[in-house]
Design a protein around this motif. Structure first.
Motif, PDB file in Angstrom:
ATOM      1  N   PRO A 196     -44.638 -41.387 -79.933  1.00  0.00           N
ATOM      2  CA  PRO A 196     -45.145 -42.192 -81.062  1.00  0.00           C
ATOM      3  C   PRO A 196     -44.985 -43.694 -80.864  1.00  0.00           C
ATOM      4  CG  PRO A 196     -43.067 -41.108 -81.633  1.00  0.00           C
ATOM      5  CD  PRO A 196     -43.515 -40.520 -80.323  1.00  0.00           C
ATOM      6  N   THR A 197     -43.984 -44.125 -80.098  1.00  0.00           N
ATOM      7  CA  THR A 197     -43.796 -45.571 -79.899  1.00  0.00           C
ATOM      8  C   THR A 197     -44.957 -46.162 -79.119  1.00  0.00           C
ATOM      9  OG1 THR A 197     -42.528 -45.340 -77.824  1.00  0.00           O
ATOM     10  CG2 THR A 197     -41.293 -45.227 -79.891  1.00  0.00           C
ATOM     11  N   ARG A 198     -45.591 -45.350 -78.293  1.00  0.00           N
ATOM     12  CA  ARG A 198     -46.723 -45.863 -77.519  1.00  0.00           C
ATOM     13  C   ARG A 198     -47.970 -46.049 -78.382  1.00  0.00           C
ATOM     14  NH1 ARG A 198     -47.239 -45.266 -71.279  1.00  0.00           N
ATOM     15  NH2 ARG A 198     -45.091 -45.694 -70.667  1.00  0.00           N
ATOM     16  N   LEU A 199     -48.100 -45.250 -79.413  1.00  0.00           N
ATOM     17  CA  LEU A 199     -49.222 -45.455 -80.322  1.00  0.00           C
ATOM     18  C   LEU A 199     -49.054 -46.775 -81.062  1.00  0.00           C
ATOM     19  CD1 LEU A 199     -51.750 -44.753 -81.846  1.00  0.00           C
ATOM     20  CD2 LEU A 199     -50.379 -43.284 -83.359  1.00  0.00           C
ATOM     21  N   GLU A 200     -47.866 -47.042 -81.556  1.00  0.00           N
ATOM     22  CA  GLU A 200     -47.622 -48.307 -82.241  1.00  0.00           C
ATOM     23  C   GLU A 200     -47.851 -49.487 -81.295  1.00  0.00           C
ATOM     24  OE1 GLU A 200     -44.229 -50.608 -84.914  1.00  0.00           O
ATOM     25  OE2 GLU A 200     -43.690 -48.817 -83.770  1.00  0.00           O
ATOM     26  N   PHE A 201     -47.399 -49.336 -80.043  1.00  0.00           N
ATOM     27  CA  PHE A 201     -47.603 -50.406 -79.070  1.00  0.00           C
ATOM     28  C   PHE A 201     -49.091 -50.648 -78.848  1.00  0.00           C
ATOM     29  CE2 PHE A 201     -48.648 -51.650 -74.761  1.00  0.00           C
ATOM     30  CZ  PHE A 201     -47.898 -52.800 -74.594  1.00  0.00           C
ATOM     31  N   ALA A 202     -49.864 -49.582 -78.609  1.00  0.00           N
ATOM     32  CA  ALA A 202     -51.296 -49.723 -78.338  1.00  0.00           C
ATOM     33  C   ALA A 202     -52.008 -50.369 -79.522  1.00  0.00           C
ATOM     34  CB  ALA A 202     -51.901 -48.360 -78.026  1.00  0.00           C
ATOM     35  N   ARG A 203     -51.644 -49.959 -80.717  1.00  0.00           N
ATOM     36  CA  ARG A 203     -52.288 -50.502 -81.916  1.00  0.00           C
ATOM     37  C   ARG A 203     -52.004 -51.996 -82.076  1.00  0.00           C
ATOM     38  NH1 ARG A 203     -50.330 -51.666 -86.617  1.00  0.00           N
ATOM     39  NH2 ARG A 203     -48.413 -50.441 -86.391  1.00  0.00           N
ATOM     40  N   THR A 204     -50.738 -52.385 -81.952  1.00  0.00           N
ATOM     41  CA  THR A 204     -50.396 -53.796 -82.151  1.00  0.00           C
ATOM     42  C   THR A 204     -50.886 -54.664 -81.004  1.00  0.00           C
ATOM     43  OG1 THR A 204     -48.188 -53.415 -81.196  1.00  0.00           O
ATOM     44  CG2 THR A 204     -48.405 -53.263 -83.590  1.00  0.00           C
ATOM     45  N   LYS A 205     -50.937 -54.110 -79.794  1.00  0.00           N
ATOM     46  CA  LYS A 205     -51.450 -54.900 -78.668  1.00  0.00           C
ATOM     47  C   LYS A 205     -52.919 -55.241 -78.868  1.00  0.00           C
ATOM     48  CE  LYS A 205     -51.745 -55.356 -73.671  1.00  0.00           C
ATOM     49  NZ  LYS A 205     -53.005 -56.110 -73.801  1.00  0.00           N
ATOM     50  N   TYR A 220     -47.744 -40.505 -87.668  1.00  0.00           N
ATOM     51  CA  TYR A 220     -47.884 -40.474 -86.213  1.00  0.00           C
ATOM     52  C   TYR A 220     -46.861 -41.394 -85.555  1.00  0.00           C
ATOM     53  CZ  TYR A 220     -52.571 -38.402 -86.973  1.00  0.00           C
ATOM     54  OH  TYR A 220     -53.616 -37.606 -87.340  1.00  0.00           O
ATOM     55  N   GLU A 221     -46.764 -42.621 -86.066  1.00  0.00           N
ATOM     56  CA  GLU A 221     -45.934 -43.629 -85.404  1.00  0.00           C
ATOM     57  C   GLU A 221     -44.439 -43.429 -85.648  1.00  0.00           C
ATOM     58  OE1 GLU A 221     -47.302 -47.586 -86.226  1.00  0.00           O
ATOM     59  OE2 GLU A 221     -49.270 -47.237 -85.302  1.00  0.00           O
ATOM     60  N   SER A 222     -44.092 -42.704 -86.688  1.00  0.00           N
ATOM     61  CA  SER A 222     -42.678 -42.401 -86.935  1.00  0.00           C
ATOM     62  C   SER A 222     -42.222 -41.167 -86.183  1.00  0.00           C
ATOM     63  CB  SER A 222     -42.435 -42.205 -88.436  1.00  0.00           C
ATOM     64  OG  SER A 222     -43.079 -41.017 -88.890  1.00  0.00           O
ATOM     65  N   ALA A 232     -49.777 -59.203 -80.182  1.00  0.00           N
ATOM     66  CA  ALA A 232     -50.727 -58.983 -79.091  1.00  0.00           C
ATOM     67  C   ALA A 232     -50.245 -59.667 -77.816  1.00  0.00           C
ATOM     68  CB  ALA A 232     -52.107 -59.491 -79.487  1.00  0.00           C
ATOM     69  N   ALA A 233     -49.716 -60.884 -77.958  1.00  0.00           N
ATOM     70  CA  ALA A 233     -49.206 -61.613 -76.799  1.00  0.00           C
ATOM     71  C   ALA A 233     -47.979 -60.907 -76.218  1.00  0.00           C
ATOM     72  CB  ALA A 233     -48.855 -63.046 -77.187  1.00  0.00           C
ATOM     73  N   LEU A 234     -47.076 -60.455 -77.077  1.00  0.00           N
ATOM     74  CA  LEU A 234     -45.897 -59.743 -76.591  1.00  0.00           C
ATOM     75  C   LEU A 234     -46.295 -58.431 -75.909  1.00  0.00           C
ATOM     76  CD1 LEU A 234     -43.418 -60.275 -79.579  1.00  0.00           C
ATOM     77  CD2 LEU A 234     -43.424 -61.438 -77.365  1.00  0.00           C
ATOM     78  N   GLY A 235     -47.338 -57.790 -76.431  1.00  0.00           N
ATOM     79  CA  GLY A 235     -47.831 -56.573 -75.794  1.00  0.00           C
ATOM     80  C   GLY A 235     -48.339 -56.845 -74.393  1.00  0.00           C
ATOM     81  N   THR A 236     -48.984 -57.996 -74.215  1.00  0.00           N
ATOM     82  CA  THR A 236     -49.418 -58.394 -72.878  1.00  0.00           C
ATOM     83  C   THR A 236     -48.214 -58.562 -71.960  1.00  0.00           C
ATOM     84  OG1 THR A 236     -51.408 -59.495 -73.690  1.00  0.00           O
ATOM     85  CG2 THR A 236     -50.580 -60.207 -71.553  1.00  0.00           C
ATOM     86  N   GLY A 237     -47.149 -59.153 -72.491  1.00  0.00           N
ATOM     87  CA  GLY A 237     -45.934 -59.316 -71.696  1.00  0.00           C
ATOM     88  C   GLY A 237     -45.344 -57.990 -71.260  1.00  0.00           C
ATOM     89  N   VAL A 238     -45.291 -57.039 -72.169  1.00  0.00           N
ATOM     90  CA  VAL A 238     -44.753 -55.712 -71.834  1.00  0.00           C
ATOM     91  C   VAL A 238     -45.624 -55.037 -70.776  1.00  0.00           C
ATOM     92  CG1 VAL A 238     -44.336 -53.388 -72.735  1.00  0.00           C
ATOM     93  CG2 VAL A 238     -43.592 -55.386 -74.040  1.00  0.00           C
ATOM     94  N   THR A 239     -46.939 -55.154 -70.919  1.00  0.00           N
ATOM     95  CA  THR A 239     -47.838 -54.578 -69.916  1.00  0.00           C
ATOM     96  C   THR A 239     -47.600 -55.221 -68.554  1.00  0.00           C
ATOM     97  OG1 THR A 239     -49.482 -54.279 -71.664  1.00  0.00           O
ATOM     98  CG2 THR A 239     -50.244 -54.026 -69.402  1.00  0.00           C
ATOM     99  N   ALA A 240     -47.312 -56.525 -68.544  1.00  0.00           N
ATOM    100  CA  ALA A 240     -47.003 -57.208 -67.284  1.00  0.00           C
ATOM    101  C   ALA A 240     -45.731 -56.645 -66.653  1.00  0.00           C
ATOM    102  CB  ALA A 240     -46.862 -58.706 -67.514  1.00  0.00           C
ATOM    103  N   PHE A 241     -44.727 -56.321 -67.457  1.00  0.00           N
ATOM    104  CA  PHE A 241     -43.505 -55.721 -66.914  1.00  0.00           C
ATOM    105  C   PHE A 241     -43.829 -54.419 -66.186  1.00  0.00           C
ATOM    106  CE2 PHE A 241     -40.863 -57.597 -70.665  1.00  0.00           C
ATOM    107  CZ  PHE A 241     -40.978 -58.859 -70.116  1.00  0.00           C
ATOM    108  N   VAL A 242     -44.690 -53.619 -66.795  1.00  0.00           N
ATOM    109  CA  VAL A 242     -45.076 -52.329 -66.197  1.00  0.00           C
ATOM    110  C   VAL A 242     -45.788 -52.561 -64.866  1.00  0.00           C
ATOM    111  CG1 VAL A 242     -46.523 -50.276 -66.495  1.00  0.00           C
ATOM    112  CG2 VAL A 242     -45.203 -51.164 -68.439  1.00  0.00           C
ATOM    113  N   LEU A 243     -46.763 -53.483 -64.859  1.00  0.00           N
ATOM    114  CA  LEU A 243     -47.484 -53.785 -63.626  1.00  0.00           C
ATOM    115  C   LEU A 243     -46.555 -54.396 -62.591  1.00  0.00           C
ATOM    116  CD1 LEU A 243     -50.046 -54.087 -61.931  1.00  0.00           C
ATOM    117  CD2 LEU A 243     -50.508 -56.250 -63.136  1.00  0.00           C
TER     118      LEU A 243
END
Length: 372
Positions: free
Chosen positions: A5-14, A36-38, A90-101
């Motif tokens: 569920p945490t990934r759904l919240e991440f995708a939505r806010t990103k 869903y998100e809880s 949205a900007a923080l979500g970009t940062g998290v995606t960068a960590f993954v990459l």
């Protein structure tokens, strides 16, 4: 399929979506999205596929482990007061995606290690002069700031957000410094943003790590650091001219790779002309639209590390879409992080500072090594 569920919240806010918007698109009540998100219950496979299409994430993304996170107060956003929570997330979500990459890249390549001293006890001017001395820059202009930072272990990614409220931001992640640059800014403004974030990384690390990354004083001092780092006192004074005109500023700004406004401010700060002259220059700069559109624009600076990484992957037949599939991300997210670079050859001009290479990892376990 397992649903995180945490990934759904991440995708939505990103993607900048509210729960209400997602619920409306799905024909559901907001309470369902909250469930869903809880983790109270999971969406049916068919509905999850629709969610993936709406938010532009592969369905497999929602089955992954918990992602790293960035607390808003640990990221050095320059204009928090002008930024909505939606844009910030949205900007923080970009940062998290960068960590993954970045983790994926560093599993396959050896990149420069972080080499940033702690200069928190120095004034912005002294910190800039000290860092230049440590890095052996003297009073010379910085040729390519992005390349310089990468050679010192800073991970540089692009921030493809169509909003000037997010100039740039920096953050520390597992002891590694990251800087994110907005690609809609002029090259001169982007260089200043990068130097501003460098100021935060070398002077405000303790505050950033302890959730105190925002204050007007910190922002003013980071600007002062950037100005002194890009335009060293002795270098600017040495080029003092008799009558400073706007045309002369446009000519001189090319020396240091800064905007006409930044150069005018620095020269005035150093007492190279009167307040009256400075006010008139500011009026002319604004009247000509040079606050937003730079005259005689310089070439945009992009990541050299990412260029070389993508080139090495291309030689191995690994495409951006293949990277996205491995990471369960959309290819657009890979493109948006990597300055839109294609998997094409690195130019001779860009191949200079990070030139030592070995073979990319293969069945024999080799590595590409990028060093200064």
């Amino acid at each position: 399929m397992f649903f995180n569920p945490t990934r759904l919240e991440f995708a939505r806010t990103k993607r900048g979506w509210t729960k209400a918007r997602l619920a409306k698109e799905l024909g559901l009540q907001v309470r369902s999205i909250q469930g869903y998100e809880s983790g109270e219950y999971a969406p049916e496979p068919e509905r999850l596929a629709i969610i993936g299409d709406l938010l532009r994430f592969p369905v497999d993304f929602f089955a992954g482990d918990d992602l790293p996170s960035i607390a808003p107060d640990t990221a050095s956003f320059r204009s928090m007061s002008k930024m909505s929570a939606t844009l910030r997330n949205a900007a923080l979500g970009t940062g998290v995606t960068a960590f993954v990459l970045n983790d994926w890249i560093e599993d396959r390549f050896r990149l420069p290690e972080a080499d940033l001293p702690d200069l928190s006890d120095l004034s912005p001017e002294d910190a800039a002069a000290t860092l230049r001395r440590i890095w052996g820059l003297g009073e010379s202009p910085v040729g390519n700031l992005v390349h310089l930072l990468e050679s010192r272990g800073v991970r540089i990614y692009s921030l493809a957000i169509e909003a000037r409220e997010v100039d740039a931001f920096s953050v520390w992640h597992r002891g590694q410094p990251f800087v994110f640059l907005n690609t809609i800014k002029s090259a001169e403004h982007s260089r200043f943003d990068a130097a501003h974030e460098l100021g935060h990384l070398v002077r405000d690390r303790h505050s950033m790590l302890h959730g105190e990354a925002h204050s007007p004083d910190m922002e003013r001092e980071a600007n002062a650091f950037a100005s002194a780092f890009l335009m060293p006192r002795a270098s600017v004074i040495a080029r003092k001219v008799g009558l400073v005109t706007l045309d002369k500023l446009i000519e001189l700004k090319k020396v240091w790779g800064v905007s006409v406004a930044a150069l005018a401010f620095r020269m005035n700060q150093l007492g190279l002309f009167s307040e009256w002259v400075y006010r008139n220059l500011c009026i002319q700069i604004a009247k000509n639209g040079y606050r937003t559109s730079e005259p005689s624009p310089m070439r945009a600076e992009v990541s050299q590390v990412l260029k070389k990484v993508l080139e090495a992957l291309r030689a191995e037949g690994i495409t951006r879409s293949a990277i996205a599939r491995q990471l369960c991300l959309a290819q657009e997210d890979i493109d948006n992080l990597t300055f839109g670079l294609a998997l094409s050859s690195v130019s001779a001009e860009d191949a200079g500072a990070l030139a030592s290479t070995e073979k990319p990892r293969s069945s024999s376990g080799g590595r590409l090594r990028l060093v200064n």
